[in-house]
Design a protein around this motif. Sequence first.
Motif, PDB file in Angstrom:
ATOM      1  N   UNK A 128       1.232  -1.286  -0.201  1.00  0.00           N
ATOM      2  CA  UNK A 128       0.296  -0.157   0.149  1.00  0.00           C
ATOM      3  C   UNK A 128       0.871   1.888   0.159  1.00  0.00           C
ATOM      4  N   UNK A 129       2.361   0.969   0.835  1.00  0.00           N
ATOM      5  CA  UNK A 129       3.029   1.879   0.711  1.00  0.00           C
ATOM      6  C   UNK A 129       3.561   1.799  -0.380  1.00  0.00           C
ATOM      7  N   UNK A 130       4.493   1.383  -1.283  1.00  0.00           N
ATOM      8  CA  UNK A 130       4.804   1.502  -2.324  1.00  0.00           C
ATOM      9  C   UNK A 130       3.766   2.405  -3.130  1.00  0.00           C
ATOM     10  N   UNK A 131       2.730   1.691  -3.978  1.00  0.00           N
ATOM     11  CA  UNK A 131       1.690   2.099  -4.473  1.00  0.00           C
ATOM     12  C   UNK A 131       1.344   3.742  -4.784  1.00  0.00           C
ATOM     13  N   UNK A 132       2.146   4.192  -3.536  1.00  0.00           N
ATOM     14  CA  UNK A 132       2.191   5.489  -3.173  1.00  0.00           C
ATOM     15  C   UNK A 132       0.385   5.727  -2.651  1.00  0.00           C
ATOM     16  N   UNK A 149      -6.247   5.987  -6.854  1.00  0.00           N
ATOM     17  CA  UNK A 149      -6.549   5.440  -5.418  1.00  0.00           C
ATOM     18  C   UNK A 149      -6.367   4.000  -5.125  1.00  0.00           C
ATOM     19  N   UNK A 150      -8.144   3.889  -6.280  1.00  0.00           N
ATOM     20  CA  UNK A 150      -8.622   2.713  -6.073  1.00  0.00           C
ATOM     21  C   UNK A 150      -7.501   1.874  -7.224  1.00  0.00           C
ATOM     22  N   UNK A 151      -6.976   2.299  -7.945  1.00  0.00           N
ATOM     23  CA  UNK A 151      -6.645   1.678  -9.413  1.00  0.00           C
ATOM     24  C   UNK A 151      -4.602   1.742  -8.340  1.00  0.00           C
ATOM     25  N   UNK A 152      -4.366   2.071  -7.888  1.00  0.00           N
ATOM     26  CA  UNK A 152      -3.613   1.608  -7.307  1.00  0.00           C
ATOM     27  C   UNK A 152      -3.526   0.708  -6.172  1.00  0.00           C
ATOM     28  N   UNK A 159       0.558  -6.968  -6.898  1.00  0.00           N
ATOM     29  CA  UNK A 159       1.925  -6.879  -6.820  1.00  0.00           C
ATOM     30  C   UNK A 159       2.165  -7.733  -5.199  1.00  0.00           C
ATOM     31  N   UNK A 160       1.797  -8.107  -4.420  1.00  0.00           N
ATOM     32  CA  UNK A 160       1.259  -8.741  -3.013  1.00  0.00           C
ATOM     33  C   UNK A 160       2.316 -10.167  -3.320  1.00  0.00           C
ATOM     34  N   UNK A 189       9.011   3.006 -12.068  1.00  0.00           N
ATOM     35  CA  UNK A 189       9.057   3.089 -10.845  1.00  0.00           C
ATOM     36  C   UNK A 189       9.169   1.858  -9.939  1.00  0.00           C
ATOM     37  N   UNK A 190       7.926   1.306 -10.224  1.00  0.00           N
ATOM     38  CA  UNK A 190       7.500  -0.102  -9.408  1.00  0.00           C
ATOM     39  C   UNK A 190       8.470  -1.201 -10.257  1.00  0.00           C
TER      40      UNK A 190
END
Length: 253
Positions: A128-132, A149-152, A159-160, A189-190
């Motif tokens: 959750x932190x890594x996707x900003x 935010x939903x997309x993030x 990714x988990x 970034x990811x």
Amino acid sequence: MSYSKNIIEVSNLSTRYGDITIHENISFCVKEFEIFAILGGSGSGKSTLLRNMLYLQKPYTGEIKFFGIGIWELAESKRKVILDRCSIMFQFGALFSSMSVLDNVGMPLAQKGKFSKLEVEKLALFWIDKVGLPKDSAYKFPHELSGGMKKRASLARALITSPKILFLDEPTSGLDPKSADTFDELILHLREITNTTIIMVTHDLDSIKDSVDRFILLENKHIVFCGSLQELKSSGVKTEIFTGLRGQRALGY
Ligand SMILES: Nc1ncnc2c1ncn2[C@@H]1O[C@H](COP(=O)(O)OP(=O)(O)O)[C@@H](O)[C@H]1O
Ligand SMILES: [Mg+2]
């Protein structure tokens, strides 16, 4: 970054609905660690191609290899091994509305049953932190989040499981241009912090122009271009997708 190994190979693929042909004999490869896009106008067969690659729809003819293995020839029991190494972020996020963001993101791991509740939560908070996303969004519900935010959150959920291949279906559609650009930066970034190969389906090159390494362009059942944006500029290929204002911006005109 240089890429060498092919992680996905699609050869002589044709797909049909009844007697209507959608793809005719298309071939392309995706290299390991690449950010690769499948681009085309509405109805050009992007989603169909994605379904072919995710075991959801069998192609009419042709072959799709993941890690050198022809997926449609595999015994059903072995498919799971390959699918376990892939994740998808669906177009509309597909979050469960009755679950918090934390539970949504942790769900793929919780389902595996190999981790304690605490471990799942820790990893979910990490992604959750890594996707900003801000920390407090973990305890919110999907309807309390903006579209971006939903997309993030949906991306964090994909990714988990540390996928080798991540599929993104129209990752920036529905976002305003600024949010689309920010999402584009996030993808880049990811890729730096994971070892994931990213394949995205999109009709909007502009929104991904800074992150994508190479792409195919689907038009009229065929791949009319395969390569980088730079190569497209010098190729002289003209396509309806680049005639609009956004397309021209993508090409730097
Ligand atoms: N299940 C289906 N049955 C019949 N035709 C379909 C089906 N799904 C998609 N199509 C048709 O196939 C074409 C490609 O669709 P699709 O892969 O969804 O394109 P895109 O994702 O690029 O918009 C479209 O003309 C669409 O109407
Ligand atoms: Mg589609």
